[in-house]
Design a protein around this motif. Structure first.
Motif, short mmCIF file in Angstrom:
data_model
loop_
_atom_site.label_atom_id
_atom_site.label_comp_id
_atom_site.label_asym_id
_atom_site.label_seq_id
_atom_site.Cartn_x
_atom_site.Cartn_y
_atom_site.Cartn_z
N THR A 111 0.84 -1.21 0.00
CA THR A 111 0.00 0.00 0.00
C THR A 111 0.87 1.25 0.00
O THR A 111 0.58 2.22 -0.72
CB THR A 111 -0.96 0.00 1.21
OG1 THR A 111 -1.78 -1.16 1.12
CG2 THR A 111 -1.82 1.24 1.24
N GLU A 112 1.94 1.24 0.77
CA GLU A 112 2.85 2.39 0.83
C GLU A 112 3.49 2.66 -0.52
O GLU A 112 3.55 3.80 -0.98
CB GLU A 112 3.93 2.15 1.89
CG GLU A 112 4.88 3.32 2.05
CD GLU A 112 5.92 3.05 3.13
OE1 GLU A 112 7.10 3.33 2.85
OE2 GLU A 112 5.55 2.58 4.22
N ALA A 113 3.96 1.63 -1.19
CA ALA A 113 4.58 1.79 -2.51
C ALA A 113 3.56 2.27 -3.53
O ALA A 113 3.86 3.12 -4.38
CB ALA A 113 5.21 0.47 -2.97
N HIS A 139 3.89 5.78 -5.68
CA HIS A 139 3.83 5.81 -7.14
C HIS A 139 2.63 6.63 -7.64
O HIS A 139 2.74 7.34 -8.63
CB HIS A 139 3.77 4.38 -7.70
CG HIS A 139 5.09 3.69 -7.75
ND1 HIS A 139 5.73 3.22 -6.61
CD2 HIS A 139 5.90 3.39 -8.79
CE1 HIS A 139 6.86 2.67 -6.97
NE2 HIS A 139 7.00 2.76 -8.28
N ALA A 140 1.50 6.50 -6.96
CA ALA A 140 0.29 7.21 -7.39
C ALA A 140 0.46 8.72 -7.35
O ALA A 140 -0.16 9.44 -8.14
CB ALA A 140 -0.89 6.78 -6.53
N ILE A 188 -7.06 4.08 -7.26
CA ILE A 188 -6.61 2.75 -6.84
C ILE A 188 -7.85 1.99 -6.37
O ILE A 188 -8.60 2.48 -5.52
CB ILE A 188 -5.60 2.83 -5.68
CG1 ILE A 188 -4.43 3.77 -6.03
CG2 ILE A 188 -5.11 1.44 -5.29
CD1 ILE A 188 -3.62 3.36 -7.22
N VAL A 189 -8.07 0.81 -6.91
CA VAL A 189 -9.22 -0.02 -6.54
C VAL A 189 -8.69 -1.26 -5.81
O VAL A 189 -8.01 -2.09 -6.42
CB VAL A 189 -10.04 -0.42 -7.79
CG1 VAL A 189 -11.22 -1.29 -7.39
CG2 VAL A 189 -10.49 0.81 -8.57
N LEU A 237 -0.83 -4.87 -8.13
CA LEU A 237 -0.14 -3.81 -8.85
C LEU A 237 1.38 -3.99 -8.78
O LEU A 237 1.92 -4.44 -7.78
CB LEU A 237 -0.52 -2.45 -8.26
CG LEU A 237 -1.98 -2.04 -8.48
CD1 LEU A 237 -2.33 -0.81 -7.67
CD2 LEU A 237 -2.24 -1.80 -9.96
N SER A 238 2.01 -3.62 -9.88
CA SER A 238 3.47 -3.59 -9.95
C SER A 238 3.88 -2.23 -10.51
O SER A 238 3.03 -1.45 -10.95
CB SER A 238 3.99 -4.70 -10.87
OG SER A 238 3.70 -4.42 -12.22
N ALA A 239 5.16 -1.98 -10.52
CA ALA A 239 5.66 -0.73 -11.10
C ALA A 239 5.23 -0.60 -12.56
O ALA A 239 4.99 0.51 -13.05
CB ALA A 239 7.18 -0.66 -10.98
#
Length: 111
Positions: free
Chosen positions: A21-23, A27-28, A37-38, A94-96
Motif C-alpha cells: 500500500t505504501e509503494a 507511485h500514485a 486505486i481499486v 499492482l506492480s511498477a
C-alpha cells in the motif's frame, strides 16, 4: 525515482509480490489525479471524449503503449468514454509496470 513515463516495463514472474500500500501511494503521487486505486489491485481511470472517433483513437493509442511495453490493460469503451484498468495479472495486484504505463497514458493525454 526516475520519471515513470521514461521507464520501461520489466517482466514479472508469479513469484513477484504485489506492491505494498505504501509503494502504491508513493507511485500514485506521480500520476494525474484522475487515476484511482481499486482494492490495491487495480489502477483505474475513466476518460471522457466528445465523440466515438476521439474515443477510438485514444483506445488505439493506449493499445500501442501496451504493445510496446508488453503490459496490457483491461479497456472498455463506448461512444464517448473509455475506462482503462492497469493491473499485473500474473501477480494478482499492482506492480511498477502499471504505474509506468499509466504515466505514459498521462503523457499521451498531455500531448
Amino acid at each position: 525515482m526516475a520519471q515513470l513515463a521514461e521507464q520501461n516495463c520489466e517482466a514479472c514472474s508469479t513469484d513477484t509480490p504485489p506492491m505494498t500500500t505504501e509503494a502504491i501511494e508513493t507511485h500514485a503521487q506521480q500520476l494525474a489525479d484522475y487515476w484511482q486505486i481499486v482494492d490495491d489491485r487495480i489502477l483505474r481511470a475513466v476518460f471522457d471524449f466528445k465523440n466515438y472517433y476521439h474515443t477510438q483513437a485514444f483506445v488505439n493509442a493506449v493499445a500501442w503503449i501496451a504493445h510496446c511495453e508488453r503490459h496490457h490493460p483491461d479497456i472498455s469503451f463506448g461512444y464517448n468514454q473509455a475506462t482503462v484498468d492497469w493491473s499485473t495479472h500474473a501477480i494478482g495486484g499492482l506492480s511498477a509496470n502499471d504505474f509506468i504505463c499509466a504515466a505514459k497514458v498521462d503523457r499521451l493525454r498531455a500531448d
